[in-house]
Design a protein around this motif. Structure first.
Motif, short mmCIF file in Angstrom:
data_model
loop_
_atom_site.label_atom_id
_atom_site.label_comp_id
_atom_site.label_asym_id
_atom_site.label_seq_id
_atom_site.Cartn_x
_atom_site.Cartn_y
_atom_site.Cartn_z
N LEU A 148 0.81 -1.21 0.00
CA LEU A 148 0.00 0.00 0.00
C LEU A 148 0.85 1.27 0.00
O LEU A 148 0.31 2.38 0.03
N SER A 149 2.17 1.10 -0.02
CA SER A 149 3.06 2.25 -0.17
C SER A 149 3.37 2.42 -1.65
O SER A 149 4.38 1.95 -2.16
N PHE A 150 2.45 3.07 -2.36
CA PHE A 150 2.56 3.20 -3.81
C PHE A 150 2.49 4.66 -4.22
O PHE A 150 2.09 5.54 -3.44
N ILE A 151 2.92 4.92 -5.46
CA ILE A 151 2.76 6.24 -6.09
C ILE A 151 1.64 6.10 -7.12
O ILE A 151 1.75 5.32 -8.06
N SER A 152 0.55 6.84 -6.92
CA SER A 152 -0.59 6.72 -7.85
C SER A 152 -0.53 7.75 -8.97
O SER A 152 -1.15 7.57 -10.02
N ASP A 153 0.24 8.83 -8.76
CA ASP A 153 0.33 9.85 -9.82
C ASP A 153 1.58 10.69 -9.61
O ASP A 153 2.01 10.93 -8.47
N MET A 154 2.17 11.11 -10.71
CA MET A 154 3.34 11.99 -10.68
C MET A 154 3.15 13.02 -11.80
O MET A 154 3.14 12.66 -12.97
N THR A 155 2.99 14.28 -11.43
CA THR A 155 2.62 15.31 -12.40
C THR A 155 3.59 16.48 -12.35
O THR A 155 3.88 17.01 -11.26
N GLU A 156 4.08 16.87 -13.52
CA GLU A 156 4.91 18.08 -13.61
C GLU A 156 3.99 19.28 -13.75
O GLU A 156 3.10 19.31 -14.59
N THR A 157 4.20 20.26 -12.88
CA THR A 157 3.39 21.49 -12.91
C THR A 157 4.28 22.67 -13.27
O THR A 157 5.50 22.55 -13.41
N ARG A 158 3.67 23.83 -13.38
CA ARG A 158 4.44 25.03 -13.68
C ARG A 158 5.42 25.35 -12.55
O ARG A 158 6.49 25.91 -12.77
N ASP A 159 5.05 24.99 -11.31
CA ASP A 159 5.89 25.32 -10.16
C ASP A 159 6.87 24.22 -9.77
O ASP A 159 7.81 24.47 -9.03
N GLY A 160 6.63 22.99 -10.25
CA GLY A 160 7.52 21.90 -9.85
C GLY A 160 6.91 20.54 -10.13
O GLY A 160 6.28 20.32 -11.16
N LEU A 161 7.07 19.63 -9.16
CA LEU A 161 6.62 18.24 -9.32
C LEU A 161 5.69 17.87 -8.18
O LEU A 161 6.00 18.13 -7.01
N ASP A 162 4.54 17.26 -8.51
CA ASP A 162 3.59 16.77 -7.51
C ASP A 162 3.56 15.25 -7.58
O ASP A 162 3.34 14.68 -8.65
N ILE A 163 3.75 14.60 -6.42
CA ILE A 163 3.76 13.13 -6.34
C ILE A 163 2.67 12.71 -5.36
O ILE A 163 2.74 13.01 -4.17
#
Length: 347
Positions: free
Chosen positions: A178-193
């Protein structure tokens, strides 16, 4: 005195080593192995994990590999059976059913025993706990990677993503499904995980700051209650330092390459003196660039404390001072950054 000749089997009349039935008749009268008529395997159609009782386990084994082991679980031996062996043949009869033909052998009370049986294998599909959370958009935290007073670089974004992925793989291999990454998104300000557990979120921010510097803060938000326990989602905010490793900066009349940044000091390699030293952030006049963006320049000659470099943009020869710490030879390439018309030679 009683001897073995006085002992006989009441069933077959033959000699017996002990009082009562002989070993052969004991073996014949004992239910030495039983087979369940049906066994079930539950697997996740999305990731292939298998379920045992109420526990999901990741596996890379295909159905053809799992079937013999599953069939063997249907066999139950008498505790006195020795030298147990089971051979299995599998016949697939539908996408969710197979038949297993088992040949079972062993020894019981010194006599060889064998039997055959048929077991039906049922292949059930069920979404596992992890895939269920992912498809249901469940998460326990978001790691936001930002930079202090600047735009995060592509290198930093890629490095942070690689660190997060490596941590996820390590946890998954260790059984933390259950320790998973469901999404990784590059934004204008940086990186959201987006992460499935608070544990992986904490490890990711610790890993990023350990390798890229900076600091992190946590911002919990109460989102509900379950079984009397408050449920929080946490935003982990990573602030990478204003300056990153291998940045080249101007210090008064000299240039330096940044080696490490902490909350109070900046450690640099002075490109004039050829040594490392600590400075304060306010000592930095301005940023020049990063070593990763340096250009190769050919050394045309070395003479009298000077170097003649061929400008990679124009091909013209540019003369720059050779620092005492620099060991260079004619015909070699050096890495250079530009500060207007000035060439800055890297170490």
């Amino acid at each position: 005195m009683t001897t073995i000749r006085d002992r006989f089997c009441p069933k077959c009349g033959g000699p017996s080593d002990e009082e009562g039935l002989c070993a052969k008749c004991q073996a014949a009268d004992t239910q030495w192995a039983e087979c369940d008529t049906r066994v079930t395997s539950t697997h996740c159609p999305s990731c292939g994990a298998t379920k045992q009782v109420n526990t999901w386990t990741d596996t890379n084994r295909e159905r053809a590999e799992l079937a013999p082991d599953l069939a063997r679980t249907a066999v139950h031996f008498h505790p006195d059976v020795k030298k147990r062996a089971i051979s299995v043949e599998i016949q697939d009869i539908s996408p969710n059913r197979s038949r297993a033909y088992l040949t079972i052998t062993g020894t019981l009370y010194g006599h060889s025993v064998d039997k055959t049986c048929m077991v039906e294998l049922a292949w059930n599909k069920e979404q596992c706990d992890r895939c269920n959370r992912i498809t249901g958009s469940y998460y326990e935290g978001i790691v936001q990677v930002r930079a202090e007073e600047r735009t995060i670089s592509i290198f930093e974004m890629q490095k942070a993503a690689a660190i997060a992925t490596q941590i996820e793989e390590t946890l998954q291999e260790g059984g933390e499904r259950l320790s998973f990454i469901s999404d990784m998104t590059e934004t204008r300000d940086g990186l959201d995980i987006t992460v499935g557990s608070q544990h992986i979120g904490l490890l990711i921010v610790q890993g990023i700051t350990a390798q890229l510097g900076g600091r992190y803060t946590t911002h919990p938000k109460l989102v509900g209650e379950k079984c009397g326990r408050q449920i929080f989602r946490i935003t982990y905010l990573v602030r990478l330092p204003r300056y990153q490793r291998h940045d080249v900066v101007k210090l008064g009349r000299t240039y330096a390459e940044i080696e490490q940044v902490d909350s109070r000091h900046v450690r640099v390699f002075d490109l004039s003196e050829g040594r490392s030293r600590s400075i304060k952030e306010e000592d930095i006049v301005r940023m020049i660039g990063n070593v990763r963006n340096a250009e190769p320049a050919l050394i045309a000659y070395v003479s009298a404390g000077m170097m003649g470099l061929l400008d990679p943009a124009t091909g013209a020869t540019r003369e720059v001072p050779k620092k005492p710490w620099q060991i260079v030879n004619e015909g070699e390439n050096v890495q250079v950054l530009r500060d207007g018309d000035t060439f800055i030679v890297m170490r």
